[in-house]
Design an enzyme around this catalytic site. Structure first.
Site, short mmCIF file in Angstrom:
data_model
loop_
_atom_site.label_atom_id
_atom_site.label_comp_id
_atom_site.label_asym_id
_atom_site.label_seq_id
_atom_site.Cartn_x
_atom_site.Cartn_y
_atom_site.Cartn_z
CD GLU A 146 8.70 83.84 32.19
OE1 GLU A 146 8.52 82.92 31.39
OE2 GLU A 146 9.80 84.06 32.71
CD GLU A 303 10.13 82.43 36.85
OE1 GLU A 303 10.86 82.01 35.94
OE2 GLU A 303 8.91 82.38 36.80
C1 GAL Z 1 10.23 80.82 33.23
C2 GAL Z 1 8.84 80.50 33.76
C3 GAL Z 1 8.88 79.44 34.84
C4 GAL Z 1 9.76 78.31 34.42
C5 GAL Z 1 11.13 78.84 34.11
C6 GAL Z 1 12.12 77.78 33.71
O1 GAL Z 1 10.17 81.35 31.94
O2 GAL Z 1 8.23 81.66 34.27
O3 GAL Z 1 7.55 79.00 35.08
O4 GAL Z 1 9.21 77.72 33.28
O5 GAL Z 1 11.05 79.75 33.04
O6 GAL Z 1 13.37 78.35 33.39
#
Ligand code: GAL
Ligand code: ZN
Length: 653
Positions: A146, A303
């Site tokens: 990110e 994710e």
């Molecule tokens: C994302 C990030 C992850 C984790 C996740 C939690 O933004 O890439 O590493 O922090 O959020 O929701």
């Protein structure tokens, strides 16, 4: 990409004793996990002291994955420099607009323009690349994490120097820059390049051209960090695809279109925002954006969460079945990977209250049972991977316009271009119509209808693109406060919207932000904003009580350009969108009741699937294009293979 849907999540074995890893992979296999993202925040373990490396644990983790047939999206660990980095190079830590240098102790603690950061990042990335090149588990490079999530803009002296170099490449002379930024205003004329600063804290409004270019520069700096790592990885492993996980639709500091042009496949992260009334519509927006960024090809959901996150004021757990519905909704909208943050819930650290595939309570849980069931379901979806969603409607969206409108000295602070784009997208979602997001300078020729909810800034090329699309037979709907300024945030003169006055057959002389709703002849209302417009060729389709135009239509070539001079209420907007969809010949994928989402994925050879998602608590019925009536139970998702030669029908999963 293989002919299966990638399924898994971030695996952080470095947070656990090695005995746990064997249980991890056994449970992964049980859950149908075939891919994990590995090593994302592992720099301080891989390089515990400057120039001292320890790859033993990662070797063993990679070998364990390979032995179990699980593919690795192996990360370069550059998103979180170790404590020794901050201690050795305090000048490489980021600085905010008030001049505060931030400290080590979180993640992304670096200045994106720091040459020292870049050097150390490329060194560790090269170590990882050369060590795991050819490793049987290596399937994908996951660069960084990110980009810009926490350090999108840095105001330090190093960044100031890099900003000046960026400006010198953009403007051939200081005169050109002074003209672009309008520095005759408030005595801001620059006599030397060295006088130019990032837009640090100032007594009053900062120069709009300066702030806009600084946003562009800051995004470019991150893209360059990415391409530097990507080029290195490609030189070591030319056959391994490279991506970085974007935050499409959620975070607007990084120009997603610019990143998308540099990745081998678009990947993105998405989290439901509990405060939104219908978070699944926001999910649809993010998924549509990711697909559009990848040119309509399948993209990777890198994710999402199995249940609650840990960074909202109230972190809502997902109701039973919601995990499956969310995942399959991404799939319906073109994802070929369904990945989570993260595999095993952390015991310590700032994300210990974030849900995971394997919760603190272990495998005998609602979440793990749902994770297993979803893995089995995805593995059974033969033929879905590789199929595509095709949209006939596009919404124009550009980061530069969002950044320019973000300058605080606006006619109204109540106009939010991102929320407006999401509101128009939501109206289409409710009408069952799938749409893309498109860059104003992108290729619009494949669409029937192009919508411009609020594009304050548009370049000459972008302005011409929409006019060409319309004159070639397309239907266009432009919302208020669009086409107002040029690429330097300078007003296009002679009547608003200067970019599209002729296309629309309308000229606006003054803006009238509203204190309350205002009635329209059609019975709808305008909210927040109105304009005093004169038609110069367009027909008036709806008007204010004064008779002045609220909605106009102008025939142009084979097409037509509609214009709205106010922000319509939701119902009135839905009626206007229904009218322009009908005019453009755009129809939904099926006839379904409110809250039932239907999207079609198809292969070029005609094999296709209709996804039906019931977001409501009541059983529903939809009608497929060939007239078949299909029950969609409450909260359920159906994936219906279309029969060859005809739409609809077929079995269900
Ligand atoms: C994302 C990030 C992850 C984790 C996740 C939690 O933004 O890439 O590493 O922090 O959020 O929701
Ligand atoms: Zn900096």
């Amino acid at each position: 990409m293989p002919d299966v849907i990638a399924y898994g999540g971030d695996w952080n074995p470095e947070q656990w004793p090695e005995e746990t890893w064997r249980q991890d992979v056994a449970l992964m296999r049980e859950a149908g996990v075939n891919q994990v993202s590995l090593g994302i925040f592992s720099w301080s373990l891989l390089e515990p002291a400057k120039g001292v490396f320890d790859f033993g644990w990662l070797d063993r983790a990679m070998d364990l994955l390979a032995a179990n047939g699980i593919r690795a999206g192996l990360a370069t660990p550059t998103a979180s420099p170790p404590p020794w980095f901050a201690a050795s190079y305090p000048e490489a830590l980021p600085v905010d607009a008030d001049g505060r240098r931030l400290h080590h102790g979180s993640r992304q603690g670096f200045c994106p323009s720091s040459p020292i950061y870049r050097d150390r990042a490329l060194r560790i990335a090269e170590r990882v690349a050369t060590r795991y090149a050819g490793h049987p588990a290596l399937a994908l490079w996951h660069v960084h994490n990110e980009y810009g999530c926490h350090n999108a803009r840095c105001y330090c002296d190093t960044s100031a120097g890099a900003f000046r170099a960026w400006l010198r490449a953009r403007y051939s002379s200081l005169d050109e820059l002074n003209d672009a930024w309008g520095t005759a205003f408030w005595s801001q004329r620059y006599g030397e390049w060295t006088q130019i600063l990032p837009p640090r804290a100032t007594p009053s409004f900062t120069n709009p051209g300066q702030q806009l270019d600084f946003r562009r520069f800051s995004s470019d700096a991150l893209v360059e960090l990415y391409t530097a790592e990507r080029d290195l990885l490609r030189s070591v492993t030319p056959d391994v695809p490279v991506t970085t996980n974007l935050m499409a639709g959620a975070h607007w500091d990084m120009d997603c279109w610019a990143f998308a042009a540099e990745v081998d496949v678009v990947s993105t992260d998405h989290y439901l925002i509990g405060a939104r009334a219908e978070p699944h519509i926001d999910l649809a927006f993010a998924a549509d954006y990711a697909r559009s960024l990848n040119g309509g090809r399948p993209w990777l959901l890198m994710e999402h969460s199995t249940s609650a996150v840990n960074w909202q004021p109230r972190n809502l757990a997902k109701a039973p079945g919601e995990l499956r519905r969310n995942s399959l909704q991404h799939l319906a909208r073109g994802a070929d990977a369904i990945m989570f943050f993260q595999w095993r819930a952390s015991r310590a650290g700032a994300e210990k209250w974030h849900s995971a595939m394997l919760p603190h309570a272990g495998p005998d849980t609602k979440i793990f049972r749902e994770v297993k069931a979803l893995g089995a379901e995805l593995a059974g979806l033969d033929g879905v991977p590789g199929s595509r969603v095709t949209a006939e409607v596009a919404i124009l969206l550009d980061h530069a316009s969002v950044w320019a409108q973000d300058h605080p000295a606006q006619p109204s602070s109540e106009l939010d271009p991102v929320e407006e784009a999401k509101r128009w997208h939501a109206a289409l979602w409710r009408a069952g119509i799938t749409c893309d997001l498109a860059h104003p300078e992108g290729d619009l020729s494949g669409y029937r209808l192009v919508l411009v909810p609020m594009l304050y800034l548009v370049s000459d090329a972008g302005a011409a693109g929409l006019a060409d699309f319309t004159r070639a037979g397309g239907v266009t709907l432009v919302g208020p406060y669009s086409g107002i300024v040029d690429e330097h945030d300078r007003v296009r003169l002679g009547g608003y919207p200067g970019a599209w006055r002729e296309l629309l057959g309308v000229s606006v002389e003054e803006f009238f932000p509203l204190e309350g709703p205002i009635a329209l002849e059609s019975g709808g209302t305008g909210t927040v904003w109105s304009e005093l417009a004169h038609v110069t060729g367009a027909k008036v389709l709806d008007a204010y009580a004064t008779g002045e135009p609220a909605w106009t239509r102008h025939e142009q070539g084979g097409g037509a350009a509609h214009y709205l001079t106010t922000r319509l209420d939701d119902a009135a907007l839905a009626r206007v969108l229904a009218a322009v969809c009908a005019e453009a010949g755009v129809r939904p994928a099926a006839t379904a009741p409110p809250g039932v989402e239907v999207v079609r994925r198809a292969h070029p050879d005609g094999r296709a699937f209709l996804f039906a998602i019931n977001h409501t608590g009541a059983d529903a019925e939809m009608t497929t294009p060939d007239g078949a009536r299909v029950a969609v139970p409450a909260g359920d998702v159906l994936i219906l293979p279309e029969l060859p030669g005809g739409a609809g029908g077929g079995g269900t999963h």
